[in-house]
Design a protein around this motif. Structure first.
Motif, PDB file in Angstrom:
ATOM      1  N   ILE A   1       0.820  -1.207   0.000  1.00 43.07           N
ATOM      2  CA  ILE A   1       0.000   0.000   0.000  1.00 43.07           C
ATOM      3  C   ILE A   1       0.856   1.260   0.000  1.00 43.07           C
ATOM      4  O   ILE A   1       0.555   2.222  -0.703  1.00 43.07           O
ATOM      5  N   ILE A   2       1.947   1.270   0.757  1.00 43.86           N
ATOM      6  CA  ILE A   2       2.738   2.477   0.982  1.00 43.86           C
ATOM      7  C   ILE A   2       3.387   2.985  -0.312  1.00 43.86           C
ATOM      8  O   ILE A   2       3.254   4.156  -0.657  1.00 43.86           O
TER       9      ILE A   2
ATOM     10  N   PRO B   1       2.750   2.311  -3.646  1.00 44.82           N
ATOM     11  CA  PRO B   1       1.825   2.838  -4.663  1.00 44.82           C
ATOM     12  C   PRO B   1       1.189   4.166  -4.252  1.00 44.82           C
ATOM     13  O   PRO B   1       1.023   5.060  -5.089  1.00 44.82           O
ATOM     14  N   ALA B   2       0.854   4.302  -2.967  1.00 34.48           N
ATOM     15  CA  ALA B   2       0.265   5.567  -2.511  1.00 34.48           C
ATOM     16  C   ALA B   2       1.271   6.708  -2.654  1.00 34.48           C
ATOM     17  O   ALA B   2       0.911   7.816  -3.090  1.00 34.48           O
ATOM     18  N   PHE B   3       2.531   6.433  -2.311  1.00 36.98           N
ATOM     19  CA  PHE B   3       3.565   7.450  -2.471  1.00 36.98           C
ATOM     20  C   PHE B   3       3.726   7.844  -3.936  1.00 36.98           C
ATOM     21  O   PHE B   3       3.830   9.030  -4.263  1.00 36.98           O
TER      22      PHE B   3
ATOM     23  N   ILE C   1       1.533   7.622  -6.398  1.00 36.12           N
ATOM     24  CA  ILE C   1       0.353   8.366  -6.872  1.00 36.12           C
ATOM     25  C   ILE C   1       0.378   9.799  -6.339  1.00 36.12           C
ATOM     26  O   ILE C   1       0.105  10.751  -7.086  1.00 36.12           O
ATOM     27  N   LEU C   2       0.718   9.968  -5.059  1.00 35.86           N
ATOM     28  CA  LEU C   2       0.799  11.330  -4.493  1.00 35.86           C
ATOM     29  C   LEU C   2       1.915  12.131  -5.159  1.00 35.86           C
ATOM     30  O   LEU C   2       1.754  13.324  -5.437  1.00 35.86           O
TER      31      LEU C   2
ATOM     32  N   ALA D   1       3.069   2.437 -10.176  1.00 30.44           N
ATOM     33  CA  ALA D   1       2.229   2.271  -8.987  1.00 30.44           C
ATOM     34  C   ALA D   1       1.305   1.066  -9.148  1.00 30.44           C
ATOM     35  O   ALA D   1       1.120   0.285  -8.204  1.00 30.44           O
TER      36      ALA D   1
ATOM     37  N   ILE E   1       1.073  -2.497  -6.917  1.00 28.31           N
ATOM     38  CA  ILE E   1      -0.173  -2.998  -6.346  1.00 28.31           C
ATOM     39  C   ILE E   1      -0.394  -4.454  -6.760  1.00 28.31           C
ATOM     40  O   ILE E   1      -0.787  -5.295  -5.954  1.00 28.31           O
TER      41      ILE E   1
END
Length: 173
Positions: free
Chosen positions: A47-48, A50-52, A54-55, A88, A92
């Motif tokens: 999770i960490i 891909p979230a990074f 995308i942000l 990303a 995932i």
């Protein structure tokens, strides 16, 4: 004729026969999986990272569109944005895992799959929500419920039986 070459011939003939049976619409013959080691596989979810990504991509797009810098770079700008989003998605879909066999544990790292045999494990530390496998030589392997969404309770039970079978100390906190 040696045993290994005989097994290879049997495997080769069986794969050819299974290809023919598949073309004819029949079910394939059972493949002899006695040579493959039995493993219990526990999958997590990344999770960490891909979230990074995308942000980071979103902030990159916002900053460049407000300054107008993306207009001069042309299509390469949008290819870069697309590649970050694709990366990303790759993180995932490529789920982290821990596979526990009879005398080894196996996991996926950035460089690929890594196998750690029982002789090179110093200790296994089990805490609420995290598991740490200490190596004799090298860095520790850490599996957490918070970061990678591992089922740590199920993993802890399997690692307890693995540790008792292979004489590895297990520390519970």
């Amino acid at each position: 004729m040696s045993s290994r070459s005989w097994e290879r011939k049997v495997r080769k003939n069986q794969t050819q026969l299974n290809k023919q049976r598949k073309k004819q619409g029949q079910a394939p013959l059972n493949v002899n999986t006695s040579s493959a080691p039995k493993m219990d596989v526990y999958k997590g979810r990344s999770i960490i990272m891909p979230a990074f990504l995308i942000l980071f991509t979103a902030s990159f797009v916002m900053l460049s569109t407000t300054s107008g810098a993306y207009k001069t770079s042309g299509s390469l700008y949008w290819i870069t944005v697309g590649c970050y989003i694709l990366l990303a998605g790759l993180f995932i879909l490529r789920r982290p895992y821990l596979a526990v066999g009879k005398d080894f544990v196996k996991t996926r790292r950035f460089g690929g799959d890594r196998t750690l045999y029982a002789g090179s494990i110093k200790a296994i530390n089990v805490q609420s929500g995290s598991i740490v496998i200490e190596q004799v030589k090298g860095t520790n392997w850490v599996f957490t419920r918070l970061i990678n969404r591992y089922p740590t309770d199920l993993m802890a039970e399997r690692l307890r039986t693995f540790a008792s079978a292979n004489n590895i100390t297990i520390n519970e906190k």
